[in-house]
Every structure is written in structure tokens, then in C-alpha cells.
Design an enzyme around this catalytic site. Structure first.
Site, PDB file in Angstrom:
ATOM      1  N   CYS A  81      44.613   9.543 -26.849  1.00 56.70           N
ATOM      2  CA  CYS A  81      44.220   8.713 -25.467  1.00 56.70           C
ATOM      3  C   CYS A  81      44.885   7.738 -25.106  1.00 56.70           C
ATOM      4  CB  CYS A  81      42.487   8.538 -25.789  1.00 56.70           C
ATOM      5  SG  CYS A  81      41.913   7.806 -24.113  1.00 56.70           S
ATOM      6  N   CYS A  84      42.770   4.678 -23.487  1.00 57.55           N
ATOM      7  CA  CYS A  84      41.749   4.186 -24.819  1.00 57.55           C
ATOM      8  C   CYS A  84      42.562   2.964 -25.531  1.00 57.55           C
ATOM      9  CB  CYS A  84      41.530   5.128 -26.008  1.00 57.55           C
ATOM     10  SG  CYS A  84      40.596   6.393 -25.372  1.00 57.55           S
TER      11      CYS A  84
END
Length: 326
Positions: A81, A84
Site C-alpha cells: 500500500c 500506507c
């Protein structure tokens, strides 16, 4: 704090409430004195302990149980991600900067699909919080730092005002993962008000005791002695004048009646049946929705305050409630 000695046999046992308050006050005074003198006071947690990796096996201990001491912020992330990779370092930096006001728990969604489903995570990064066993969504995506700070400040305020969570003591010299230690709250000049509350209890003036405790909390929302005293005085005020036999009959005859279950839970607790009171309200939360569910949940949190957050039965009930809610 155990309400074992409280009874409801036509009158309310006020002496038990006073004794419970005095015992708690003495314990807190002893801890504070030990901390001032450095005589065996527990060490704080290390700064590294403010950010932890959590999996399904450790979730109950590392998140649910620790949320009874400090708000736990959960960062759902994954290695693949990209957002993230922006958000996670920011959250880690803020956890260090806030210095024990919250704990950051990082959950890898690829390795913990069950937790992702239980929280209803639809996309990552997703940030939730658990406060005193209660989970709530905070935000999704890589939000701006100013917005994140505002959200964290609100979370910490709720933890302090509603649950008396004052955070963790952080010791820069501490090493390794240590058990969290609740921060001591400096004593305020409330002795006269607290004494007035005790005198009101002695005189059977429950309304006066309630008001005296509220006077303290209006100025010091985190005052643990006042919170405990208010919760107990309000409980005794609610059950005063009830017909225990009729209340229990109503609860048995109308299991779906949340008001009946709440009244019976109050009597259960006054009678010292702590697990019965908690179990009754957890079942009510499980069976209901909307306003009824919220009423049962709120009363359960109030009864947690009566018993005391350090009681293992409260910890177990918080875990059971979280499982029902999420």
C-alpha cells in the site's frame, strides 16, 4: 473496587460506598507517595513501546486490555500500500511526540484478515481507535497531519473525560517492552468537596452527594475518586425505592425490554452479583439495535465505573462487549 458489601434490603448501605472510596483514595495516595520518594515506584514504558505490531493472537491483550489504560490507535496497513508508506511513519512519529497519550498498534491486513473483517475495513490505510474496550473509526486514507492531530486531540480528550484515561508514563531510559503504567494525576484542591460528598452519603442525602461529586468533576473531569463516588451514588440513587421482586419479575417476563434489563442489572450490581449485571447488559446489547442498544451500552459503561477499571471482571466484560459490538 468491589461493591460486594452494598445491599438493597429496604435501605441503602451508604457505609460500604464510603469505605470503598476511602480504600481507593488510600491506595492512590500510597502510589503517589511512592512515586515522589522513588521508593519502588514502577518504571515507565520505553519510547519504543508506544508503537507495537499486533496480530490476531495478541489483539485481546495488546489492544482491548490496554485500552483500559490508554487510547489505542490502530493503523491497518499493508506492504504493497503506497499511501500506507506515507501515513504509517507519520503516525509513528506522532505516537512518540504525544509521549504516552496514546498507543499505536499496527496491523498488517494481509496477515490478519479476520481483524480487518471484524472492523469492517473497506480500504487501507484505515485508522481506528479503541478506548476502554470501545472501537470507533477515525479516518481512512493518508489524511493531512493537521487533521490527524485534531482527531488525536479529540480522542485523547474523550478518553480523559469519559473514562479517566490519562495515558502512560514514558521513561526515556527504559528498555524493551514493559507493561504500561497509568500516569498519576496530580491531586487537586478538592478535599473539601469530596468530604462534603462523603458527609452527604453518611446523612442519606444521595442527591447532595451526586451534586458534590459533579462539582469536582466540572473542574477536574479526570478525578478518579469523584468519578467512582458519582457512579456509586447515582447507582444507589437509581435503586432506592425500587421493588426488587417486581424488577426481577419484569426482567424475566420481558427479556426484550431494555429498561427492565437495565433496572435488573442495577439491582444485580448492588447485590454484589457483578458478572450477572455485566452479562445481562451485554446480552441486551447483543439482542438490540439503535437507541435501545445504546442505552444498554451506556449503562454498562456506568457500571464499569462503579466497580473500577482495575477489576478483572471489568476487563473481561469490556472484551465481551467489544466482541458483541464488532
Amino acid at each position: 473496587m468491589q461493591p460486594r458489601n452494598m445491599s438493597m434490603s429496604g435501605v441503602v448501605d451508604l457505609a460500604a460506598v464510603k469505605a470503598a472510596q476511602e480504600a481507593k483514595a488510600k491506595a492512590e495516595q500510597a502510589r503517589a507517595e511512592a512515586a515522589r520518594q522513588g521508593g519502588g515506584a514502577p518504571a515507565g514504558v520505553s519510547p519504543a513501546s508506544l508503537v507495537i505490531d499486533v496480530d490476531e493472537a495478541g489483539f485481546e491483550h495488546e489492544v482491548l486490555q490496554r485500552s483500559a489504560e490508554v487510547p489505542v490507535v490502530i493503523d491497518f496497513w499493508a506492504e504493497w500500500c503506497e499511501p500506507c508508506k506515507q501515513l504509517s511513519p507519520l503516525l509513528e512519529r506522532l505516537a512518540q511526540e504525544y509521549n504516552g497519550r496514546f498507543l499505536l498498534a499496527k496491523i498488517d491486513v494481509d496477515a490478519n484478515q479476520m481483524l480487518m473483517q471484524q472492523f469492517g475495513v473497506q480500504g487501507i490505510p484505515a485508522v481506528f481507535a479503541v478506548v476502554a474496550g470501545q472501537a470507533l473509526p477515525l479516518f481512512q486514507g493518508a489524511a493531512p497531519e493537521a487533521q490527524i492531530r485534531q482527531t488525536l486531540d479529540q480522542l485523547i480528550q474523550v478518553g480523559e473525560e469519559r473514562f479517566g484515561l490519562t495515558g502512560l508514563v514514558v521513561d526515556p531510559d527504559a528498555q524493551g517492552q514493559q507493561a504500561p503504567v497509568a500516569a498519576e494525576v496530580p491531586a487537586g484542591p478538592y478535599d473539601a468537596l469530596l468530604e462534603a460528598a462523603v458527609r452527604a452519603l453518611d446523612a442519606g442525602d444521595l442527591a447532595g452527594a451526586v451534586q458534590a461529586y459533579k462539582n469536582v468533576l466540572s473542574d477536574d473531569p479526570g478525578n478518579t475518586e469523584a468519578k467512582l463516588g458519582l457512579a456509586q451514588a447515582e447507582l444507589l440513587q437509581r435503586v432506592q425505592g425500587l421493588d426488587p421482586q417486581q424488577v426481577r419479575k419484569d426482567a424475566a417476563d420481558r427479556p426484550a425490554d431494555v429498561a427492565a434489563q437495565i433496572a435488573a442489572a442495577d439491582l444485580d450490581l448492588v447485590g454484589g452479583h457483578v458478572e450477572d449485571a455485566f452479562g445481562r447488559l451485554i446480552d441486551a446489547v447483543k439482542r438490540t439495535a439503535g437507541d435501545d442498544r445504546d442505552a444498554a451500552r451506556v449503562r454498562l459503561l456506568e457500571l464499569f465505573d462503579v466497580v473500577g477499571s482495575d477489576d478483572p471482571r471489568v476487563t473481561a466484560a469490556r472484551t465481551a462487549l467489544a466482541r458483541v459490538l464488532f
